[in-house]
Design an enzyme around this catalytic site. Structure first.
Site, PDB file in Angstrom:
ATOM      1  N   PHE A   1     -13.693   3.117   4.952  1.00 33.93           N
ATOM      2  CA  PHE A   1     -12.782   2.417   4.040  1.00 33.93           C
ATOM      3  C   PHE A   1     -12.500   3.286   2.824  1.00 33.93           C
ATOM      4  O   PHE A   1     -13.402   3.831   2.206  1.00 33.93           O
ATOM      5  CB  PHE A   1     -13.372   1.068   3.613  1.00 33.93           C
ATOM      6  CG  PHE A   1     -12.357   0.234   2.895  1.00 33.93           C
ATOM      7  CD1 PHE A   1     -11.402  -0.473   3.606  1.00 33.93           C
ATOM      8  CD2 PHE A   1     -12.331   0.188   1.505  1.00 33.93           C
ATOM      9  CE1 PHE A   1     -10.430  -1.219   2.954  1.00 33.93           C
ATOM     10  CE2 PHE A   1     -11.364  -0.553   0.842  1.00 33.93           C
ATOM     11  CZ  PHE A   1     -10.416  -1.259   1.566  1.00 33.93           C
ATOM     12  N   ILE A   2     -11.221   3.394   2.478  1.00 35.36           N
ATOM     13  CA  ILE A   2     -10.817   4.259   1.365  1.00 35.36           C
ATOM     14  C   ILE A   2      -9.956   3.501   0.341  1.00 35.36           C
ATOM     15  O   ILE A   2      -9.375   2.463   0.669  1.00 35.36           O
ATOM     16  CB  ILE A   2     -10.034   5.487   1.872  1.00 35.36           C
ATOM     17  CG1 ILE A   2      -8.863   5.021   2.745  1.00 35.36           C
ATOM     18  CG2 ILE A   2     -10.893   6.416   2.688  1.00 35.36           C
ATOM     19  CD1 ILE A   2      -7.763   5.992   2.722  1.00 35.36           C
TER      20      ILE A   2
ATOM     21  N   ASP B   1      -5.727  -0.088  -1.702  1.00 39.32           N
ATOM     22  CA  ASP B   1      -6.523  -0.963  -2.560  1.00 39.32           C
ATOM     23  C   ASP B   1      -7.821  -1.413  -1.912  1.00 39.32           C
ATOM     24  O   ASP B   1      -7.972  -1.404  -0.695  1.00 39.32           O
ATOM     25  CB  ASP B   1      -5.725  -2.229  -2.882  1.00 39.32           C
ATOM     26  CG  ASP B   1      -5.605  -3.138  -1.667  1.00 39.32           C
ATOM     27  OD1 ASP B   1      -5.072  -2.683  -0.633  1.00 39.32           O
ATOM     28  OD2 ASP B   1      -6.086  -4.291  -1.727  1.00 39.32           O
TER      29      ASP B   1
ATOM     30  N   LYS C   1      -6.358   6.246  11.255  1.00 34.02           N
ATOM     31  CA  LYS C   1      -7.769   6.100  11.655  1.00 34.02           C
ATOM     32  C   LYS C   1      -7.780   5.819  13.154  1.00 34.02           C
ATOM     33  O   LYS C   1      -7.860   4.649  13.556  1.00 34.02           O
ATOM     34  CB  LYS C   1      -8.394   4.882  10.946  1.00 34.02           C
ATOM     35  CG  LYS C   1      -8.690   5.021   9.477  1.00 34.02           C
ATOM     36  CD  LYS C   1      -9.448   3.751   9.036  1.00 34.02           C
ATOM     37  CE  LYS C   1      -9.489   3.561   7.560  1.00 34.02           C
ATOM     38  NZ  LYS C   1      -9.982   2.209   7.183  1.00 34.02           N
TER      39      LYS C   1
ATOM     40  N   GLY D   1       0.767  -1.249   0.000  1.00 35.70           N
ATOM     41  CA  GLY D   1       0.000   0.000   0.000  1.00 35.70           C
ATOM     42  C   GLY D   1       0.793   1.291   0.000  1.00 35.70           C
ATOM     43  O   GLY D   1       0.337   2.300  -0.513  1.00 35.70           O
TER      44      GLY D   1
ATOM     45  N   ASP E   1      -4.764   1.436  10.965  1.00 34.24           N
ATOM     46  CA  ASP E   1      -6.176   1.163  11.188  1.00 34.24           C
ATOM     47  C   ASP E   1      -6.289   0.469  12.551  1.00 34.24           C
ATOM     48  O   ASP E   1      -6.212   1.128  13.584  1.00 34.24           O
ATOM     49  CB  ASP E   1      -6.604   0.290   9.994  1.00 34.24           C
ATOM     50  CG  ASP E   1      -8.044  -0.098   9.973  1.00 34.24           C
ATOM     51  OD1 ASP E   1      -8.881   0.697   9.586  1.00 34.24           O
ATOM     52  OD2 ASP E   1      -8.324  -1.260  10.322  1.00 34.24           O
TER      53      ASP E   1
HETATM   54  P1  IMP Z   1      -3.948  -2.506  10.457  1.00 30.97           P
HETATM   55  O1  IMP Z   1      -2.969  -3.614  10.704  1.00 30.97           O
HETATM   56  O2  IMP Z   1      -5.361  -2.909  10.793  1.00 30.97           O
HETATM   57  O3  IMP Z   1      -3.565  -1.194  11.142  1.00 30.97           O
HETATM   58  O4  IMP Z   1      -4.056  -2.275   8.926  1.00 30.97           O
HETATM   59  C1  IMP Z   1      -3.086  -1.740   8.216  1.00 30.97           C
HETATM   60  C2  IMP Z   1      -3.157  -2.184   6.771  1.00 30.97           C
HETATM   61  O5  IMP Z   1      -4.491  -2.469   6.326  1.00 30.97           O
HETATM   62  C3  IMP Z   1      -2.674  -1.049   5.933  1.00 30.97           C
HETATM   63  O6  IMP Z   1      -1.314  -1.210   5.674  1.00 30.97           O
HETATM   64  C4  IMP Z   1      -3.513  -1.134   4.699  1.00 30.97           C
HETATM   65  O7  IMP Z   1      -2.839  -1.901   3.739  1.00 30.97           O
HETATM   66  C5  IMP Z   1      -4.768  -1.846   5.096  1.00 30.97           C
HETATM   67  N1  IMP Z   1      -5.893  -0.895   5.269  1.00 30.97           N
HETATM   68  C6  IMP Z   1      -6.385  -0.400   6.424  1.00 30.97           C
HETATM   69  N2  IMP Z   1      -7.414   0.437   6.208  1.00 30.97           N
HETATM   70  C7  IMP Z   1      -7.575   0.496   4.874  1.00 30.97           C
HETATM   71  C8  IMP Z   1      -8.476   1.235   4.001  1.00 30.97           C
HETATM   72  O8  IMP Z   1      -9.348   2.021   4.404  1.00 30.97           O
HETATM   73  N3  IMP Z   1      -8.312   1.017   2.668  1.00 30.97           N
HETATM   74  C9  IMP Z   1      -7.365   0.187   2.138  1.00 30.97           C
HETATM   75  N4  IMP Z   1      -6.503  -0.509   2.915  1.00 30.97           N
HETATM   76  C10 IMP Z   1      -6.611  -0.357   4.274  1.00 30.97           C
HETATM   77 MG    MG Z   2      -0.424  -1.598   3.840  1.00 29.63          MG
END
Ligand code: IMP
Ligand code: MG
Length: 181
Positions: free
Chosen positions: A158-159, A165, A136, A49, A107
């Site tokens: 979600f974006i 992606d 977030k 990403g 996230d």
């Molecule tokens: P986390 O481990 O839940 O903090 O998620 C992090 C990963 O989830 C990021 O590196 C993103 O690749 C993916 N991600 C989290 N939120 C979004 C979103 O809104 N759109 C797209 N990918 C997301």
């Molecule tokens: Mg990522």
């Protein structure tokens, strides 16, 4: 006028323009240039990403430094799985170094927490900084995660676009879009 777009089975509407994003990326890059001058930091771009964000950020980094890549995966569709997999790890040593993790979005925080732990505890980095395009805060499921550099804070929606992606689609969109309710 309807500027909505379709990615796979979902409709998204414009959320952040490329211009807005770039202004914030430059602000954060300037802050890093100031804070980490003389530290020869190693930037670690978290794939997939963050590749577009990292490219824009790194072009605005003016201090001696290096960049490398790590590949992680935790999301399937629009939900985190809670399990973070390292798909491709580092080839260079970070022992005693200042590293800057460059991530698209925090996230739940699982991915970032697991990366910080690996770099600090297992790989021996001296100083681990976190630089994210988007945060977030309301989605957080881990405690005590410190984000040193953040371009923009967004609600728990979600974006896609600018590298992010939905089911691997939409990374090529220059602007960022948010899913329609
Ligand atoms: P986390 O481990 O839940 O903090 O998620 C992090 C990963 O989830 C990021 O590196 C993103 O690749 C993916 N991600 C989290 N939120 C979004 C979103 O809104 N759109 C797209 N990918 C997301
Ligand atoms: Mg990522």
């Amino acid at each position: 006028m309807n500027n909505s777009i379709q990615v796979c089975d979902k409709t998204f509407r414009p959320y952040l323009s490329q211009e807005q994003i770039l202004a914030e990326v430059k602000r954060v890059a300037n802050q890093i240039n100031e804070d980490l001058a003389g530290k020869d930091p190693l930037f670690i771009c978290v794939l997939n990403g963050a590749f577009i964000f990292a490219a824009d950020l790194y072009r605005n980094i003016t201090i001696p430094s290096e960049i490398t890549f790590m590949r992680m995966k935790s999301y399937v569709g629009t939900e985190t799985t809670g399990k973070v997999k390292v798909i491709s790890s580092l080839h260079e040593s970070v022992v005693g170094r200042t590293v800057v993790i460059v991530e698209d979005i925090v996230d739940s925080g699982y991915t970032m927490k697991s990366m910080i732990e690996q770099l600090q505890t297992h790989l021996g980095a001296a100083d681990v900084r976190v630089c994210v395009l988007l945060n977030k805060p309301n989605a957080r499921r881990v405690e005590g995660l410190n984000i040193d550099y953040c371009c923009l804070e967004i609600p728990n929606d979600f974006i896609v676009g600018y590298g992010l992606d939905y089911n691997e689609q939409g990374r090529n969109l220059p602007d960022i879009y948010v899913v329609e309710a």
